[in-house]
Design a protein around this motif. Sequence first.
Motif, PDB file in Angstrom:
ATOM      1  N   GLY A 529       0.910  -1.278  -0.190  1.00 56.64           N
ATOM      2  CA  GLY A 529      -0.101   0.103  -0.227  1.00 56.64           C
ATOM      3  C   GLY A 529       0.954   1.415   0.051  1.00 56.64           C
ATOM      4  N   LYS A 530       0.262   2.288  -0.583  1.00 57.86           N
ATOM      5  CA  LYS A 530       1.069   3.466  -0.845  1.00 57.86           C
ATOM      6  C   LYS A 530       1.374   4.067   0.236  1.00 57.86           C
ATOM      7  CE  LYS A 530       1.534   2.912  -5.391  1.00 57.86           C
ATOM      8  NZ  LYS A 530       2.985   2.155  -5.910  1.00 57.86           N
ATOM      9  N   ASP A 531       0.356   3.884   1.407  1.00 56.89           N
ATOM     10  CA  ASP A 531       0.550   4.711   2.510  1.00 56.89           C
ATOM     11  C   ASP A 531       1.736   4.072   3.791  1.00 56.89           C
ATOM     12  OD1 ASP A 531      -0.788   2.278   3.074  1.00 56.89           O
ATOM     13  OD2 ASP A 531      -2.114   3.035   4.608  1.00 56.89           O
ATOM     14  N   ASP A 561       6.902   5.343  -5.511  1.00 59.22           N
ATOM     15  CA  ASP A 561       6.055   6.465  -4.962  1.00 59.22           C
ATOM     16  C   ASP A 561       6.476   6.380  -3.527  1.00 59.22           C
ATOM     17  OD1 ASP A 561       5.555   7.558  -7.319  1.00 59.22           O
ATOM     18  OD2 ASP A 561       3.947   6.429  -7.649  1.00 59.22           O
ATOM     19  N   PHE A 562       6.990   5.480  -2.875  1.00 56.68           N
ATOM     20  CA  PHE A 562       7.073   5.285  -1.385  1.00 56.68           C
ATOM     21  C   PHE A 562       8.146   6.310  -0.716  1.00 56.68           C
ATOM     22  CE2 PHE A 562       5.819   1.173  -2.842  1.00 56.68           C
ATOM     23  CZ  PHE A 562       4.509   0.884  -1.836  1.00 56.68           C
ATOM     24  N   GLU A 563       7.724   6.829   0.444  1.00 52.02           N
ATOM     25  CA  GLU A 563       8.584   7.375   1.125  1.00 52.02           C
ATOM     26  C   GLU A 563       9.749   6.598   2.025  1.00 52.02           C
ATOM     27  OE1 GLU A 563       6.866  10.603   3.763  1.00 52.02           O
ATOM     28  OE2 GLU A 563       5.255  10.865   2.521  1.00 52.02           O
ATOM     29  N   THR A 564      11.002   7.014   2.240  1.00 54.92           N
ATOM     30  CA  THR A 564      11.918   6.400   2.802  1.00 54.92           C
ATOM     31  C   THR A 564      12.414   7.004   4.098  1.00 54.92           C
ATOM     32  OG1 THR A 564      14.042   7.061   1.664  1.00 54.92           O
ATOM     33  CG2 THR A 564      12.602   5.305   0.682  1.00 54.92           C
ATOM     34  N   SER A 565      13.121   6.422   5.018  1.00 56.12           N
ATOM     35  CA  SER A 565      13.600   7.079   5.990  1.00 56.12           C
ATOM     36  C   SER A 565      14.886   8.053   5.742  1.00 56.12           C
ATOM     37  CB  SER A 565      14.093   6.094   7.198  1.00 56.12           C
ATOM     38  OG  SER A 565      15.118   5.189   6.823  1.00 56.12           O
ATOM     39  N   ALA A 566      15.354   7.831   4.878  1.00 59.87           N
ATOM     40  CA  ALA A 566      16.717   8.640   4.356  1.00 59.87           C
ATOM     41  C   ALA A 566      16.795   9.146   3.062  1.00 59.87           C
ATOM     42  CB  ALA A 566      18.131   8.059   4.919  1.00 59.87           C
ATOM     43  N   THR A 605       6.945   1.110   8.265  1.00 58.95           N
ATOM     44  CA  THR A 605       6.425  -0.391   8.743  1.00 58.95           C
ATOM     45  C   THR A 605       7.241  -1.516   7.928  1.00 58.95           C
ATOM     46  OG1 THR A 605       4.623  -0.151   7.082  1.00 58.95           O
ATOM     47  CG2 THR A 605       4.112   0.435   9.182  1.00 58.95           C
ATOM     48  N   TYR A 606       8.087  -1.135   7.090  1.00 57.90           N
ATOM     49  CA  TYR A 606       8.697  -1.907   6.104  1.00 57.90           C
ATOM     50  C   TYR A 606      10.206  -1.574   6.103  1.00 57.90           C
ATOM     51  CZ  TYR A 606       4.531  -4.150   4.280  1.00 57.90           C
ATOM     52  OH  TYR A 606       3.173  -4.783   4.041  1.00 57.90           O
ATOM     53  N   TYR A 607      10.994  -2.730   6.159  1.00 61.61           N
ATOM     54  CA  TYR A 607      12.388  -2.394   5.963  1.00 61.61           C
ATOM     55  C   TYR A 607      12.950  -2.904   4.535  1.00 61.61           C
ATOM     56  CZ  TYR A 607      17.431  -3.521   6.364  1.00 61.61           C
ATOM     57  OH  TYR A 607      18.797  -3.753   6.290  1.00 61.61           O
ATOM     58  N   PHE A 608      13.625  -2.094   3.731  1.00 62.10           N
ATOM     59  CA  PHE A 608      14.194  -2.522   2.795  1.00 62.10           C
ATOM     60  C   PHE A 608      15.704  -2.807   2.598  1.00 62.10           C
ATOM     61  CE2 PHE A 608      16.359  -1.646  -1.474  1.00 62.10           C
ATOM     62  CZ  PHE A 608      15.798  -2.654  -2.014  1.00 62.10           C
ATOM     63  N   GLN A 609      16.231  -3.806   2.076  1.00 60.44           N
ATOM     64  CA  GLN A 609      17.621  -4.430   2.323  1.00 60.44           C
ATOM     65  C   GLN A 609      18.093  -4.473   0.625  1.00 60.44           C
ATOM     66  OE1 GLN A 609      19.967  -8.061   3.946  1.00 60.44           O
ATOM     67  NE2 GLN A 609      19.495  -6.383   5.552  1.00 60.44           N
ATOM     68  N   GLY A 610      19.048  -3.501   0.273  1.00 64.66           N
ATOM     69  CA  GLY A 610      19.306  -3.703  -1.194  1.00 64.66           C
ATOM     70  C   GLY A 610      20.310  -4.947  -1.568  1.00 64.66           C
ATOM     71  N   SER A 611      20.675  -5.011  -2.683  1.00 69.52           N
ATOM     72  CA  SER A 611      21.519  -6.127  -3.084  1.00 69.52           C
ATOM     73  C   SER A 611      22.961  -5.819  -2.955  1.00 69.52           C
ATOM     74  CB  SER A 611      21.485  -6.514  -4.674  1.00 69.52           C
ATOM     75  OG  SER A 611      21.816  -5.159  -5.169  1.00 69.52           O
ATOM     76  N   HIS A 612      23.228  -5.007  -2.693  1.00 67.43           N
ATOM     77  CA  HIS A 612      24.729  -4.356  -2.415  1.00 67.43           C
ATOM     78  C   HIS A 612      24.926  -3.220  -1.733  1.00 67.43           C
ATOM     79  CE1 HIS A 612      28.870  -3.704  -3.110  1.00 67.43           C
ATOM     80  NE2 HIS A 612      28.744  -2.544  -3.690  1.00 67.43           N
ATOM     81  N   SER A 613      25.483  -3.187  -0.411  1.00 66.07           N
ATOM     82  CA  SER A 613      25.751  -2.107   0.315  1.00 66.07           C
ATOM     83  C   SER A 613      27.197  -1.569   0.266  1.00 66.07           C
ATOM     84  CB  SER A 613      25.408  -2.486   1.665  1.00 66.07           C
ATOM     85  OG  SER A 613      25.486  -1.411   2.736  1.00 66.07           O
TER      86      SER A 613
END
Length: 645
Positions: A529-531, A561-566, A605-613
């Motif tokens: 969901g977009k919220d 279109d999602f907002e992120t923490s940073a 509410t969600y945490y995204f972990q990318g392929s390469h840090s």
Amino acid sequence: MGIFKRLKFIINNERFNNFVNKNWQGYCLTVISFICLRSNTEISFYLFLYTSGFIFANVFYNSKWNWLRKLTIAPLFSTAAIIVLCALFDLLHIPIGVWCIYVIWIGSFIAINIFPVKIRLEELRVFRNYRFELAIFAIFLIALSARVIPMVNETAPILHDPVAHAAWAKDIIESGRVESFYSPGLHFIIAMGSLTTNVGLARNTLMITQFFNALISAAGCIFIAEYFNRKGWALVASVFFAVGTQPAAFYTAAGKNSLIFASAFLYLTWTVFSADIKKIPKIILCNLMLLTTILSHYPAAFICFLGISVKFILSKKNKNWFYKYITVAFILGLLWGSIKLPYQIEHMRTAEITKVSSEKTSLDEIFSKKTVSTEVMMVVNSLSDNNLFTNFNYAGFLKQLSIVLLLLFGFRERKYYFIPLLLLINYITIRLGIIFRDYNPLFIVTSTQQISNFLISHFIISFPLSLLLFDIAENKNKKHHILNGVFVIFSIINGALRITKSYTEHQTQLNVVEQGDLDAFKWMSENIGKDNKFLINARANESKKVTFATDSGLWVTIYTDFETSAPFEDGFSEEVYENTMLFLQFAEDTSNCDIRDSIIKKGFTYYFQGSHSAFAPPLPVNDEDFNLVYDNGSASIYKIVPCCN
């Protein structure tokens, strides 16, 4: 008379035939440019810049430049038209959209009916008349290839600054307004490129930067050729821009996309001020190019203005016309700055909030008598100690030799004083600009001057080399010229291979967006969901109080279109800084319910972990605190589990 008879009469009309014969090449160019706008392919956008730009260049340099020289830097003319048009519409509160680029196309169509285009390919057979332009174009193609080949399969640029540029271009597309940045030239072009092709914002940011990075070599070359009338010097300088460390490293090490973009316009502005064209067209073109530079990167525009000022000082002609060359650009630039000032004030406010009070400096303190006198004495001491001439390495020796030679040449023609005088004024303004070290909007001008020495130094270093290769060797035998040619070609190829290797290495080490990340972005857009908001891996620079993401979470706001923490474009804000501090505390103890609940309460509410840090290790996850909702073996998405009360 029937319609077919009327058409036959028109076609057989002598005046009509003469008109068509005179303009058919221009019509072909407009048809090609229109097809480019409709094809949606990546290369079509650049072809549009060339075709429409060539028509605009022909308006001002109809008979002054041959067609190949106009073609080489044609994209600068069409790009300038797009930037100024978009800015004008924004000032008039007219929404910016894809139709803006069609207005440019209509303008090019009108132009060819007034200024017919003449391209004579057969003239290339007379190699002597076109060898300089062919050399410029060849050097540009080598520079472009060195930068583009490593990027063929890449989807996003490295480092963080490009994310902000893509984000601001996205804002322009979505809102039709410029609401978050004061020098949006690059953002206008990224937006237009994304609106007219099926290429994403990240890819356009990457490739447009490389294109204009390479185009600097042609713009700088033509300036030297036009102002000093020294084609040998122009070509050697062009090689430095094409395969030298700078400006290529501005992409690999600094992320200075807007500065790269504006540099080509800086040289074209200086070129236009040196142009031998009619006064009215020259006034229009000078103001257009200067305004484009201001809208693209105002610190670079300051360097551009220094160069214009030096030309004003050295000019022997009636200087009353000179003011007309810059007045409109300055008025519109100041108007633009005043309208966009609220954004800059807010940016400063949020940046300052994150700093400790002891670091804050007021303008009263900056301009205190003690501070000003101290900085002025530093300038005097620096000049008296000859700090400009203390670098005794190879490049330093060439700089010293070149400045002496330019001064000697200046006794004969005062235009040769341009480079030494510009170097001196630039150095003095840098030293004086340090007064503003704690006032970012002004100090950014000084810091740009400090990192942009190549804009002048490439000209300085290349001058004695050009004398050696072209002037001293002018009366030598054929074998000598062949050896010089082999040396130059070897230098170009070696430099191009070095840049390609550097780009490849940096892209491999620092690129954070892979196919797995793109698949994750697509999945979250379709299934979440977009919220909801995403917590992403981030770190904070404590000295500057700026935060930055450390993996492909950096690009979530661009691809979705999602907002992120940073989000990096808001990296100086108090809210983002607090989010990052909370994330770092969470990384130390994911089981801490107070921290976890605070994160969820903020909407993450969600945490995204990318392929390469690329910049720091990711958040440690476990089954108790996180629920895995998506994983493709590369990127992962987790639902943060609330604590049970």
